[in-house]
Design an enzyme around this catalytic site. Structure first.
Site, PDB file in Angstrom:
ATOM      1  N   GLU A   1      -4.845   8.390  11.433  1.00  0.00           N
ATOM      2  CA  GLU A   1      -5.118   9.832  11.329  1.00  0.00           C
ATOM      3  C   GLU A   1      -4.709  10.353   9.966  1.00  0.00           C
ATOM      4  O   GLU A   1      -3.624  10.040   9.474  1.00  0.00           O
ATOM      5  CB  GLU A   1      -4.332  10.556  12.429  1.00  0.00           C
TER       6      GLU A   1
ATOM      7  N   LEU B   1     -12.865  16.767  19.260  1.00  0.00           N
ATOM      8  CA  LEU B   1     -13.678  15.570  19.512  1.00  0.00           C
ATOM      9  C   LEU B   1     -14.923  15.603  18.624  1.00  0.00           C
ATOM     10  O   LEU B   1     -15.914  14.950  18.896  1.00  0.00           O
ATOM     11  CB  LEU B   1     -14.068  15.471  20.983  1.00  0.00           C
TER      12      LEU B   1
ATOM     13  N   GLU C   1     -21.007  19.180   5.720  1.00  0.00           N
ATOM     14  CA  GLU C   1     -19.732  19.789   6.143  1.00  0.00           C
ATOM     15  C   GLU C   1     -18.920  20.216   4.912  1.00  0.00           C
ATOM     16  O   GLU C   1     -18.387  21.317   4.852  1.00  0.00           O
ATOM     17  CB  GLU C   1     -18.950  18.762   6.971  1.00  0.00           C
TER      18      GLU C   1
ATOM     19  N   ASP D   1     -15.372  11.227  10.970  1.00  0.00           N
ATOM     20  CA  ASP D   1     -16.076  11.751  12.144  1.00  0.00           C
ATOM     21  C   ASP D   1     -17.566  11.438  12.093  1.00  0.00           C
ATOM     22  O   ASP D   1     -18.150  10.940  13.061  1.00  0.00           O
ATOM     23  CB  ASP D   1     -15.888  13.270  12.244  1.00  0.00           C
TER      24      ASP D   1
HETATM   25  C1  GLA Z   1     -10.723  15.720  10.968  1.00  0.00           C
HETATM   26  C2  GLA Z   1     -11.594  15.333   9.767  1.00  0.00           C
HETATM   27  C3  GLA Z   1     -11.566  13.820   9.538  1.00  0.00           C
HETATM   28  C4  GLA Z   1     -10.148  13.287   9.494  1.00  0.00           C
HETATM   29  C5  GLA Z   1      -9.316  13.815  10.671  1.00  0.00           C
HETATM   30  C6  GLA Z   1      -7.867  13.443  10.565  1.00  0.00           C
HETATM   31  O1  GLA Z   1     -11.270  15.229  12.150  1.00  0.00           O
HETATM   32  O2  GLA Z   1     -12.914  15.763   9.971  1.00  0.00           O
HETATM   33  O3  GLA Z   1     -12.271  13.515   8.364  1.00  0.00           O
HETATM   34  O4  GLA Z   1      -9.524  13.594   8.273  1.00  0.00           O
HETATM   35  O5  GLA Z   1      -9.407  15.223  10.792  1.00  0.00           O
HETATM   36  O6  GLA Z   1      -7.698  12.077  10.687  1.00  0.00           O
END
Ligand code: GLA
Length: 389
Positions: free
Chosen positions: A34, A128, A163, A175
């Site tokens: 993360e 999510l 984004e 993501d």
């Molecule tokens: C969000 C961002 C990802 C990542 C997470 C943390 O989901 O969109 O790119 O940085 O936070 O791991």
């Protein structure tokens, strides 16, 4: 999802006539890794079988007409294909608009408009990745409707650009990649430094992945997210004065500790320490999984949460309550926050026969301490975006 009902909704919103097509894109959950994806580290997410669906029909004019069954009170929005700009009042429509913009920037120009009805079943603001889901879904629709070819990695990069540059959220690639490249019963071990990746089979025999959604409103999440990114960038710049590295992900824990005192500000030092140790944990976790050592995998999940709580400071009382209560339950191998944090949800690896008690006990403790309920979902790992027949 009831596709027949979706078709009926589509006709109610856009009227009869013409052939429609249906598409799906998943949400994602990150198992470990993360806040490493903008630090040149590894992530280990998987796509889910829940996500968003769309019914689509070509138009003769140059307009994109958008409606979401998740916001039934908002009227359908008509957007000209040309001269796209971010407008706050367009709300969620800025995600599909951003993708269309990113495609156009890359030279993909649609010659007619589309009617699109979206309907998702991801819990809202849960972390999510409902926004990345809508972006990748829209990209999939554009590719199919206009007969353009592109691999999943490029689709993910264009969705990320939508984004970053159109919606102003400085997210990493995780993501959009997890969603565009999702594979049933596999997680994706992705090195964000060069986008090399491998699929790792996840056979959860006798285990379940349980998501607990905190239902916390995520007010300042985007600005806090960008702040963490900046803190890591500052820390890296100071390390670079002593050592030639491109990202924090290039350092292992010992190398980092030997350089840590170069980072003057203790807060920036903690942030960098998380980025480095989390990357190492992710690599270790994937190799533990390869040896079928779920116990170690779970312990690394727990350590990930502690680091996100103490060094990265993105958890908060809601996520900490969910995770710390989860740790005390029987049959829990690991539990951690997942996604950006500041609210959102947790992911736990729970023995099948203990899931019911887990949900009851964690739910009860959460309600008592926080004052409102959490929601629980037992999820499965699914494929990436698809056209449905
Ligand atoms: C969000 C961002 C990802 C990542 C997470 C943390 O989901 O969109 O790119 O940085 O936070 O791991």
């Amino acid at each position: 999802m009831d596709l027949e009902k979706l078709q009926e909704d589509f006709i109610r919103v856009f009227g009869e006539g013409g052939e429609t097509s249906c598409y799906f894109a998943p949400g994602r959950v990150n198992l470990i890794g993360e806040h490493t994806d903008y630090n040149g580290g590894h992530v280990f997410p998987c796509a889910l079988t829940i996500g968003a669906w769309a019914v689509v029909r070509p138009r003769e004019d140059r307009r994109l007409c958008l409606f979401s069954g998740n916001f039934p009170d908002q009227p359908k929005r008509e957007i000209e294909l040309d001269g796209l700009t971010y407008r706050k009042e367009d709300d969620w429509c800025n995600y599909p608009k951003g993708v269309l913009w990113a495609f156009q920037e890359a030279g993909y120009r649609p010659d007619h408009g589309l009617d699109i009805l979206y309907q998702g079943n991801l819990p809202s603001s849960a972390g999510l990745s409902s926004s990345a889901c809508i972006e990748v879904l829209t990209g999939k629709i554009l590719l199919d409707q206009f007969g353009w070819e592109m691999d999943g990695v490029r689709l993910a990069l264009l969705a990320q650009k939508a984004e970053n540059r159109f919606n102003g959220v400085n997210c990493g690639i995780m993501d959009q990649f997890a969603i565009a490249m999702g594979k049933k019963d596999h997680a994706i071990f992705l090195d964000t430094a060069d986008l090399s990746y491998s699929y790792v089979p996840i056979s959860l025999e006798g285990m379940r992945l349980v998501i607990a959604c905190s239902n916390k409103k995520r007010g300042l999440a985007d600005s806090k997210y960008n702040e963490r990114r900046e803190e890591c960038e500052r820390a890296l710049m100071q390390i670079q004065k002593a050592r030639d590295v491109k990202s924090l992900g290039e350092l292992n824990t010992e190398e980092f500790e030997a350089l840590a005192d170069r980072i003057e500000d203790p807060v920036q030092r903690k942030r960098a320490r998380h980025a480095v140790t989390e990357n190492q944990r992710t690599i270790q976790a994937v190799s533990a999984l390869g040896r079928n050592d779920l116990e170690l995998f779970g312990r690394l999940m727990n350590e990930s949460h502690i680091s996100l709580r103490d060094d990265y400071e993105v958890t908060g009382i809601e996520l900490d309550t969910l995770v710390e209560t989860a740790w005390k339950q029987p049959g829990v191998l690991g539990s951690r926050m997942t996604g950006a944090g500041f609210g959102g949800c947790t992911v736990s690896l729970v023995r099948e026969e203990c899931v019911e008690t887990f949900i009851r006990e964690v739910g009860k403790a959460y309600l008592e301490k926080i004052g409102y309920a959490a929601d629980f979902y037992s999820v499965s790992i699914g494929d990436g975006p698809q056209k449905l027949s």
